[in-house]
Design a protein around this motif. Sequence first.
Motif, PDB file in Angstrom:
ATOM      1  N   LYS B  19       0.811  -1.205   0.000  1.00  0.00           N
ATOM      2  CA  LYS B  19       0.000   0.000   0.000  1.00  0.00           C
ATOM      3  C   LYS B  19       0.850   1.263   0.000  1.00  0.00           C
ATOM      4  O   LYS B  19       0.474   2.261  -0.588  1.00  0.00           O
ATOM      5  CB  LYS B  19      -0.885   0.021   1.245  1.00  0.00           C
ATOM      6  N   LEU B  20       1.955   1.230   0.732  1.00  0.00           N
ATOM      7  CA  LEU B  20       2.663   2.477   0.978  1.00  0.00           C
ATOM      8  C   LEU B  20       3.997   2.579   0.254  1.00  0.00           C
ATOM      9  O   LEU B  20       4.838   3.406   0.579  1.00  0.00           O
ATOM     10  CB  LEU B  20       2.871   2.682   2.481  1.00  0.00           C
ATOM     11  N   ALA B  21       4.198   1.724  -0.752  1.00  0.00           N
ATOM     12  CA  ALA B  21       5.415   1.819  -1.554  1.00  0.00           C
ATOM     13  C   ALA B  21       6.666   1.658  -0.698  1.00  0.00           C
ATOM     14  O   ALA B  21       7.711   2.249  -0.970  1.00  0.00           O
ATOM     15  CB  ALA B  21       5.452   3.155  -2.299  1.00  0.00           C
ATOM     16  N   LEU B  22       6.540   0.843   0.333  1.00  0.00           N
ATOM     17  CA  LEU B  22       7.654   0.578   1.228  1.00  0.00           C
ATOM     18  C   LEU B  22       8.349  -0.694   0.729  1.00  0.00           C
ATOM     19  O   LEU B  22       7.685  -1.652   0.339  1.00  0.00           O
ATOM     20  CB  LEU B  22       7.074   0.342   2.625  1.00  0.00           C
ATOM     21  N   GLU B  23       9.654  -0.698   0.797  1.00  0.00           N
ATOM     22  CA  GLU B  23      10.368  -1.893   0.377  1.00  0.00           C
ATOM     23  C   GLU B  23      10.672  -2.750   1.596  1.00  0.00           C
ATOM     24  O   GLU B  23      11.411  -2.315   2.483  1.00  0.00           O
ATOM     25  CB  GLU B  23      11.681  -1.472  -0.292  1.00  0.00           C
ATOM     26  N   VAL B  24      10.125  -3.933   1.637  1.00  0.00           N
ATOM     27  CA  VAL B  24      10.310  -4.779   2.814  1.00  0.00           C
ATOM     28  C   VAL B  24      11.023  -6.067   2.425  1.00  0.00           C
ATOM     29  O   VAL B  24      10.650  -6.716   1.459  1.00  0.00           O
ATOM     30  CB  VAL B  24       8.956  -5.141   3.458  1.00  0.00           C
TER      31      VAL B  24
END
Lengths: 315, 315, 315, 315
Positions: B19-24
């Motif tokens: 959703k938040l364009a976070l790279e995990v």
Amino acid sequence: VLMAETGHFAMLWQKMAEKLALEVEFLPGDWRRGADPDAIEKRLRADSEKRLKAVCVVHNETSTGVTSRIPELRKAIDAAKHPALFMVDTISSLASIDYRHDEWGVDVTVAGSQKGLMLPPGLSFNCISPGALQATKNARLPRSYWAWDEMIANGKSGYFPYTPATNLLYGLREALKMLLEEEGLDAVFARHQRHAEATRRAVRGWGLEVFALDPREYSASLTGVLMPAGHDADRARKVILEAFDLSLGTGLTKLGGKMFRIGHLGDFNDLMLMGTLAGVEMGLGLAGVPVKKEGVQAAMAYLAESRAQPKRAAA
Amino acid sequence: VLMAETGHFAMLWQKMAEKLALEVEFLPGDWRRGADPDAIEKRLRADSEKRLKAVCVVHNETSTGVTSRIPELRKAIDAAKHPALFMVDTISSLASIDYRHDEWGVDVTVAGSQKGLMLPPGLSFNCISPGALQATKNARLPRSYWAWDEMIANGKSGYFPYTPATNLLYGLREALKMLLEEEGLDAVFARHQRHAEATRRAVRGWGLEVFALDPREYSASLTGVLMPAGHDADRARKVILEAFDLSLGTGLTKLGGKMFRIGHLGDFNDLMLMGTLAGVEMGLGLAGVPVKKEGVQAAMAYLAESRAQPKRAAA
Amino acid sequence: VLMAETGHFAMLWQKMAEKLALEVEFLPGDWRRGADPDAIEKRLRADSEKRLKAVCVVHNETSTGVTSRIPELRKAIDAAKHPALFMVDTISSLASIDYRHDEWGVDVTVAGSQKGLMLPPGLSFNCISPGALQATKNARLPRSYWAWDEMIANGKSGYFPYTPATNLLYGLREALKMLLEEEGLDAVFARHQRHAEATRRAVRGWGLEVFALDPREYSASLTGVLMPAGHDADRARKVILEAFDLSLGTGLTKLGGKMFRIGHLGDFNDLMLMGTLAGVEMGLGLAGVPVKKEGVQAAMAYLAESRAQPKRAAA
Amino acid sequence: VLMAETGHFAMLWQKMAEKLALEVEFLPGDWRRGADPDAIEKRLRADSEKRLKAVCVVHNETSTGVTSRIPELRKAIDAAKHPALFMVDTISSLASIDYRHDEWGVDVTVAGSQKGLMLPPGLSFNCISPGALQATKNARLPRSYWAWDEMIANGKSGYFPYTPATNLLYGLREALKMLLEEEGLDAVFARHQRHAEATRRAVRGWGLEVFALDPREYSASLTGVLMPAGHDADRARKVILEAFDLSLGTGLTKLGGKMFRIGHLGDFNDLMLMGTLAGVEMGLGLAGVPVKKEGVQAAMAYLAESRAQPKRAAA
């Protein structure tokens, strides 16, 4: 009035008598049994001058966990052909144990808000037969609560003669909805019976004795438990309160220290009962009372078995 | 960010990432164990370009009942000489299990109102280190909740930048008074540990297996229980809910049907735990799951024994 | 997106834009008027490449007491033959002022629990058109609240994807019963209109000016009041709070000190309004603001006159 | 007992007398005035055989808004050298109007929870002098509430002889904290006096008459208002209730239809009073009662003027 002696709360009439200039005769009884229909019939037959104005009974003795068989007591009064009014205290039975004012021919029923009706204390209820209303017209005894005329006159228009406990009346409306609509009175009574039976099985599992002797007179709302000789019930109650924040009923007057009481009435379910019984079992152990650790197990066996039916009981 | 995979709630970061364009990046883990300090140290050492900005861990995995050893994880990050921020989710541990943001060197701690703080859901809390505050100044990722500047600026004068949940703040004040003044945090933590141990003894009494494998990682706020092979946990949960109005936690994602969870946190005492364990024992029986009826007994033995001390625990 | 500038809350989109990488263009506006249909139509016609994805409007600007005429704005979008979605914030109008998502052709309506729904803050609501749902499928902007898929999927079975605010949902059920069944939405809207008119008469009775200029755009849920030049609204608000425990709304951003706001929404009746207006009239006097003491009188005249109808309004 | 006739509630002793075989003599009085010290002294002097056992007075007649001057009545009893006990009903004055049981030499003070103590009805209080306690030892009148021995004996260990209204006791603890610690009794009394004065100014602003004639006997907790001749107070009360959901007190017994009562006691502030007075002013107009529309204005002028002091009264 003739008061059947069944326990501490019946004996409180003595105090009331002292205060209100009421003449009370106690019919001796065994606190482990309910009021005796035969004894009442016999006493009434002996009252040839009809001096006894009322027969009073506590339906469910809160101090012992013994109920009286109201329909049989009614039959005893009728058999004696005696005009005494029949008055019943249902403080700890109403809405927990089946009770029928009209059908059972009771003249005055007294109840309170703080037990089966699941409310704080503050409301009491009188259910009155036409005969009792008639009797009050000629009565000369000073009275306040039992001066019903004003309440009846005001009640017709929905009012109270004095400041009413409005908040409790809202609570009562909700409680009645829960009892009559959401769960249903039959289910409520069955639930209490089931919890009482589970509690008795726990008591026997501990190797202790249920205070009530006659199975027809077992209370569904609380269970009295006899302590083993040489062990003080109040000391055990104190240990249980301190260890588990569980407050059990004490033995009253002549039962002081000899028994304790487990309440299982009102807004109560299977797991609240199991928490209660676990607290008693653990606490009796902590207090050094020699009990078998089989009470909780016996109660669970009964609850599970009686739950193994299709229908879900009320939550 | 590097997310230690310890269970369902850790895996939710995947959704947040989408959703938040976070790279995990997930560090694979065994769900029956907490985050592995050695694996984290090894992965960080391998990150020679320092591309990993944060190491994220769930302190107490609500989906499994496994905790991670936060101080050891901090040591692993330090040992790798890696500048990544250390972020810890304490949703189901705060105020139930000992946790030390400053002492353990955590950069961002996340918590919520609806578990150990005994409130309805609606408040969440961030505890932020100076390093994390510094990092946020240069961060370019779109964010709303983690845009702390406004909250900090407004908080200085006791205000909120937007409509605050005032009623929950009153509740929080009361909850903190209960935790810090009335019972005391040490007693709160000890109470949870004691209930968790009693629960594990019940699980073993039933002949079942506690989900968490490492005793150092047992959760004090909930206990995961493995079902015997061939028995569906969710079917048993349904039987228990219907028979005893007791709602147990389900197994999540890959654990679906294979385990269930017993919660024992917040405003909870010995007899509430015994009611809970009795419901599980009776209900597993009703559901036909082959368990020994020795769990409740084992839990009572432990609770009574550990209560046989002079001091009364908080009610 | 194109955001019509109508007041402080519309301008908050600037902050949201900064945080969430959203591109926002503000359509300049006069804060004393609602969004201008002609200006919107003109701007959309100029967008020949259809770069504007949405037109956003605040239905009832809580910072000013000015409403925007939603149906006319819809017509403006249609007249421009522009495909932009139409999004409306109804935070301080829903359940206080008539609003029709479907009939007025709105694509996304946003609302909250803490105003007309009479609940604590903690719930928000999105009403979404099929067109908006379709648009979200291709949208690439990072988002969390507006990622509706999970909510919709879970909602089908009556669940929430994350911990729901259960207590507020019970409150919502009760609030909806009050609004829809006990009072009726039409009566609720009429009550708010009536209180707003009484408030405006009070404002004019004081010799002050209602902030909203166009009678078609008067808010029914709050009234903005301009201070006389040279008098600080916030000082007067402080005097009123200290003297009468009455908290008025402040002027926000560029209106700071120049106006104050009187709220009259939610669970509110005639005498609560009169208490409020009396507090303002007395307090402005105490603060040395030169007002005529004719506001309360004017409001009472209107309330009494409009009450002199047979029907009893909801209590 | 000698009962000073000051209004409806004093006359209720007649009913009590009938019910409880109590012999009551009423000392005739003007309901618009408090109990008359001279008349009491004269009557007591005439009682050479000391047959009168008690002098009873209602401190604040809830039915009229007239107080009796207790210290002067005590002097009258002393002047007559009469041993009668002095009993005072403070139902609607305790915690609203200054009252001093010991200092004023009262023997029995009676109070209730539902007025100045801001609780639901359900608790009553007796404050008893050593002389009254002594008298009760020899008293032969049947009694229940006034049988204090049990309460005193149980109270020593913090218990009640019967089921106590526990929830109200918690409420009482909180109410006392509000009265004694948060606001302070002096501020509470001053607040009631101020609201009473504002109400009287409103009454005169309407061109109506305050029922109490002697300013020394104005009640601080409620104000009785005489209706203009030819106008039915109860009809006006009905119009006000239906139009504004405001319930005023009715005229009782011989005052029926001739007056109404405005209560201003307990948890009450300036703006609640202004809402109340606005409802009365608007409602009298709607009911066609010929009143000047200057009451609200007069009350506001007084409240603002008396608030224009540095100190902030309790909210």
